[in-house]
Design an enzyme around this catalytic site. Structure first.
Site, PDB file in Angstrom:
ATOM      1  N   TRP A  44       0.820  -1.213   0.000  1.00 27.53           N
ATOM      2  CA  TRP A  44       0.000   0.000   0.000  1.00 27.53           C
ATOM      3  C   TRP A  44       0.853   1.261   0.000  1.00 27.53           C
ATOM      4  O   TRP A  44       0.347   2.358  -0.035  1.00 27.53           O
ATOM      5  CB  TRP A  44      -0.972   0.022   1.178  1.00 27.53           C
ATOM      6  CG  TRP A  44      -0.320  -0.257   2.495  1.00 27.53           C
ATOM      7  CD1 TRP A  44       0.159   0.658   3.379  1.00 27.53           C
ATOM      8  CD2 TRP A  44      -0.095  -1.546   3.062  1.00 27.53           C
ATOM      9  NE1 TRP A  44       0.680   0.017   4.468  1.00 27.53           N
ATOM     10  CE2 TRP A  44       0.540  -1.340   4.303  1.00 27.53           C
ATOM     11  CE3 TRP A  44      -0.355  -2.854   2.648  1.00 27.53           C
ATOM     12  CZ2 TRP A  44       0.917  -2.394   5.137  1.00 27.53           C
ATOM     13  CZ3 TRP A  44       0.021  -3.900   3.476  1.00 27.53           C
ATOM     14  CH2 TRP A  44       0.642  -3.673   4.703  1.00 27.53           C
ATOM     15  N   ARG A  45       2.162   1.091   0.050  1.00 25.90           N
ATOM     16  CA  ARG A  45       3.018   2.265  -0.003  1.00 25.90           C
ATOM     17  C   ARG A  45       3.480   2.558  -1.431  1.00 25.90           C
ATOM     18  O   ARG A  45       4.302   3.442  -1.655  1.00 25.90           O
ATOM     19  CB  ARG A  45       4.224   2.083   0.917  1.00 25.90           C
ATOM     20  CG  ARG A  45       3.837   2.123   2.384  1.00 25.90           C
ATOM     21  CD  ARG A  45       5.044   2.057   3.290  1.00 25.90           C
ATOM     22  NE  ARG A  45       4.653   2.119   4.698  1.00 25.90           N
ATOM     23  CZ  ARG A  45       5.482   1.888   5.715  1.00 25.90           C
ATOM     24  NH1 ARG A  45       6.748   1.600   5.472  1.00 25.90           N
ATOM     25  NH2 ARG A  45       5.051   1.957   6.957  1.00 25.90           N
ATOM     26  N   GLU A  57      -4.828   0.193   6.797  1.00 28.40           N
ATOM     27  CA  GLU A  57      -4.808   0.512   8.226  1.00 28.40           C
ATOM     28  C   GLU A  57      -5.905  -0.243   8.982  1.00 28.40           C
ATOM     29  O   GLU A  57      -5.697  -0.690  10.095  1.00 28.40           O
ATOM     30  CB  GLU A  57      -4.948   2.021   8.450  1.00 28.40           C
ATOM     31  CG  GLU A  57      -3.755   2.833   7.995  1.00 28.40           C
ATOM     32  CD  GLU A  57      -2.461   2.471   8.735  1.00 28.40           C
ATOM     33  OE1 GLU A  57      -2.523   1.802   9.778  1.00 28.40           O
ATOM     34  OE2 GLU A  57      -1.389   2.848   8.246  1.00 28.40           O
ATOM     35  N   GLY A 101     -10.758 -12.262  10.868  1.00 30.13           N
ATOM     36  CA  GLY A 101     -11.436 -12.118  12.154  1.00 30.13           C
ATOM     37  C   GLY A 101     -11.942 -10.691  12.371  1.00 30.13           C
ATOM     38  O   GLY A 101     -11.751  -9.811  11.540  1.00 30.13           O
ATOM     39  N   TYR A 140      -6.408   7.124  15.309  1.00 28.15           N
ATOM     40  CA  TYR A 140      -5.182   6.672  14.635  1.00 28.15           C
ATOM     41  C   TYR A 140      -5.393   6.556  13.127  1.00 28.15           C
ATOM     42  O   TYR A 140      -4.609   7.078  12.332  1.00 28.15           O
ATOM     43  CB  TYR A 140      -4.725   5.315  15.208  1.00 28.15           C
ATOM     44  CG  TYR A 140      -3.735   4.671  14.304  1.00 28.15           C
ATOM     45  CD1 TYR A 140      -2.430   5.145  14.250  1.00 28.15           C
ATOM     46  CD2 TYR A 140      -4.107   3.642  13.435  1.00 28.15           C
ATOM     47  CE1 TYR A 140      -1.511   4.597  13.368  1.00 28.15           C
ATOM     48  CE2 TYR A 140      -3.201   3.086  12.564  1.00 28.15           C
ATOM     49  CZ  TYR A 140      -1.900   3.571  12.531  1.00 28.15           C
ATOM     50  OH  TYR A 140      -1.014   3.031  11.650  1.00 28.15           O
ATOM     51  N   ASP A 158      -0.349   4.689  17.013  1.00 25.12           N
ATOM     52  CA  ASP A 158      -0.845   3.349  17.353  1.00 25.12           C
ATOM     53  C   ASP A 158       0.034   2.774  18.465  1.00 25.12           C
ATOM     54  O   ASP A 158       0.869   3.495  19.039  1.00 25.12           O
ATOM     55  CB  ASP A 158      -0.866   2.444  16.106  1.00 25.12           C
ATOM     56  CG  ASP A 158       0.531   2.164  15.572  1.00 25.12           C
ATOM     57  OD1 ASP A 158       1.514   2.714  16.128  1.00 25.12           O
ATOM     58  OD2 ASP A 158       0.656   1.377  14.617  1.00 25.12           O
ATOM     59  N   CYS A 212      12.321  -0.987  17.703  1.00 28.50           N
ATOM     60  CA  CYS A 212      11.921  -0.727  19.093  1.00 28.50           C
ATOM     61  C   CYS A 212      10.746  -1.644  19.455  1.00 28.50           C
ATOM     62  O   CYS A 212       9.653  -1.203  19.772  1.00 28.50           O
ATOM     63  CB  CYS A 212      11.543   0.744  19.246  1.00 28.50           C
ATOM     64  SG  CYS A 212      11.391   1.252  20.966  1.00 28.50           S
TER      65      CYS A 212
HETATM   66 FE1  SF4 Z   1      13.615   2.069  21.349  1.00 25.56          FE
HETATM   67 FE2  SF4 Z   1      16.083   1.450  22.124  1.00 25.56          FE
HETATM   68 FE3  SF4 Z   1      15.647   3.087  20.071  1.00 25.56          FE
HETATM   69 FE4  SF4 Z   1      15.147   3.883  22.523  1.00 25.56          FE
HETATM   70  S1  SF4 Z   1      17.139   3.351  21.699  1.00 25.56           S
HETATM   71  S2  SF4 Z   1      13.846   4.186  20.733  1.00 25.56           S
HETATM   72  S3  SF4 Z   1      14.375   2.011  23.421  1.00 25.56           S
HETATM   73  S4  SF4 Z   1      15.117   0.906  20.184  1.00 25.56           S
END
Ligand code: SF4
Length: 401
Positions: A44-45, A57, A101, A140, A158, A212
């Site tokens: 979709w990009r 989304e 679902g 969102y 989100d 992250c």
């Molecule tokens: Fe997330 Fe680590 Fe980056 Fe901080 S440094 S934003 S905790 S991945």
């Protein structure tokens, strides 16, 4: 939060400065550089078509990217734009959604498309408040459509984005509640406020999805590591704070197989049911506390206008939806009689096993249906009202259609 009100607006009175201007500039620059090199290449990009962004989304809510991509591609072939979706029947829309679902999402997409086709020139509005007036579009999704498709400088927060921002600021409170929720949206707003909102929002989404991550984030390769307070303070593992998991509840269900002249009985769930509304299932009921499986099956048959008894168990399935861990016993019904009629169902139908593919079914009942062709081909199949097969254990299906 009231519908039509973006969360960023709810913290307008909050004058706390979560991060300085230099910090915002540095983080923006790092995110944009990283996104250019490492952003995910998703179907979709390929364009900034608002309809594609919207569908993707909505599909991504509660569904992982890898799982939803083939659904998205099939959906876009089947319903390539708002007009096509508005013109589609609910049955076709739900069938195309089968397997993802949470079918209310598919119905809301269609309802919104129909409203757009009536009230707008079949296009999605640019304004977040207007977007949020459409069925199924929350803060969102509205932010994602407005920023990604229309380039509006609005945030889209989100779960992934929220986690990244909380870690960047070392906010340990629950980000789904005020005041942290408002602070998160405000910070996201500051990051997109200087333009390139589409890239900034998508970089935060991608960073949360692939770097992250909730557990074991890759801080050493993170583009915003030097500006991350949680990493600096060594508290990354504390954010988000481990949620108290709701206790799982066990659920016991039974489904009955009734066959007549090579056709299987299926019932359509009432449209006002919370669960599986409008989907087709084999006669099915929850086994209540202090109730036997046979009694539950009789209730299930009664909803289709039949009487009958519990026959041999064909299979037993286990599945989990939300907090329920369910065991579903699938039995052949014996001694069925009566005229199949929708007593507590929207409709009843007799279908050959191959015809069941045309009906939208929940995943558990689709698994049952996938076993039926083997039974169709079993020796002992006879014509006539009371035909039984050996493999069905002399399951008599004398019900009249
Ligand atoms: Fe997330 Fe680590 Fe980056 Fe901080 S440094 S934003 S905790 S991945």
């Amino acid at each position: 939060m009231a519908r039509g009100r973006h969360p960023e607006a709810s913290c307008a009175a909050d004058t706390s400065e979560p991060a300085g201007r230099d910090w915002v500039q540095r983080v923006r620059r790092a995110l944009l550089n990283w996104y250019r090199r490492c952003g995910r290449d998703l179907p979709w990009r390929q364009s900034r078509d608002p309809y594609s962004v919207w569908v993707s989304e909505v599909m991504l809510q509660q569904t992982q990217v890898k799982t939803m991509i083939p659904y998205f591609e099939r959906w876009m072939q089947r319903f390539p734009n708002v007009r096509a979706l508005a013109a589609a029947s609910e049955h076709d829309v739900v069938l195309a959604w089968e397997g993802l679902g949470y079918y209310s999402r598919a119905r809301a997409l269609r309802q919104a498309a129909r409203r757009l086709a009536r009230e707008h020139p079949a296009e999605l509005p640019r304004d977040v408040a207007e977007l949020q007036r459409l069925p199924g579009i929350g803060a969102y999704t509205a932010g994602a459509i407005a920023s990604i498709a229309h380039g509006r400088p609005v945030p889209a927060v989100d779960g992934n984005v929220s986690r990244v921002l909380c870690r960047l600021q070392a906010w340990t409170d629950d980000p789904t509640r005020a005041p942290t929720k408002g602070q998160v949206w405000k910070l996201a707003g500051r990051l997109v406020g200087r333009g390139r909102a589409a890239e900034i929002n998508q970089s935060l989404m991608d960073l949360g999805a692939i770097v992250c991550t909730p557990r074991g984030p890759s801080c050493s390769s993170c583009p915003v590591r030097r500006d991350c307070r949680a990493a600096g303070l060594g508290v990354v593992g504390d954010i988000p704070r481990p949620a108290t998991r709701p206790a799982y509840a066990r659920r016991h269900e039974v489904a009955g197989l009734v066959r007549r002249r090579g056709r299987w009985l299926v019932v359509q769930r009432p449209l006002d049911e919370q669960r599986w509304a409008g989907l087709w299932v084999f006669p099915h009921a929850e086994v209540r506390a202090h109730e036997g499986t046979g009694a539950a099956l009789r209730r299930a048959l009664g909803a289709a206008g039949l009487t009958g008894r519990l026959g041999p168990e064909l299979m037993r399935l286990g599945y989990q939806v939300t907090r329920f861990r369910t065991t579903l016993e699938v039995h052949v019904c014996t001694g069925c009689s009566g005229r199949a009629t929708p007593v507590k169902a929207t409709a009843v139908a007799w279908k050959r096993s191959e015809e069941l593919e045309q009906l939208a079914m929940p995943a558990a009942h689709r698994r049952i249906a996938s076993r039926l062709p083997g039974l169709d081909a079993s020796p002992g199949e006879t014509a006539g009202r009371t035909g039984c097969t050996k493999s069905l254990g002399k399951a008599c299906c004398a019900a009249r259609g």
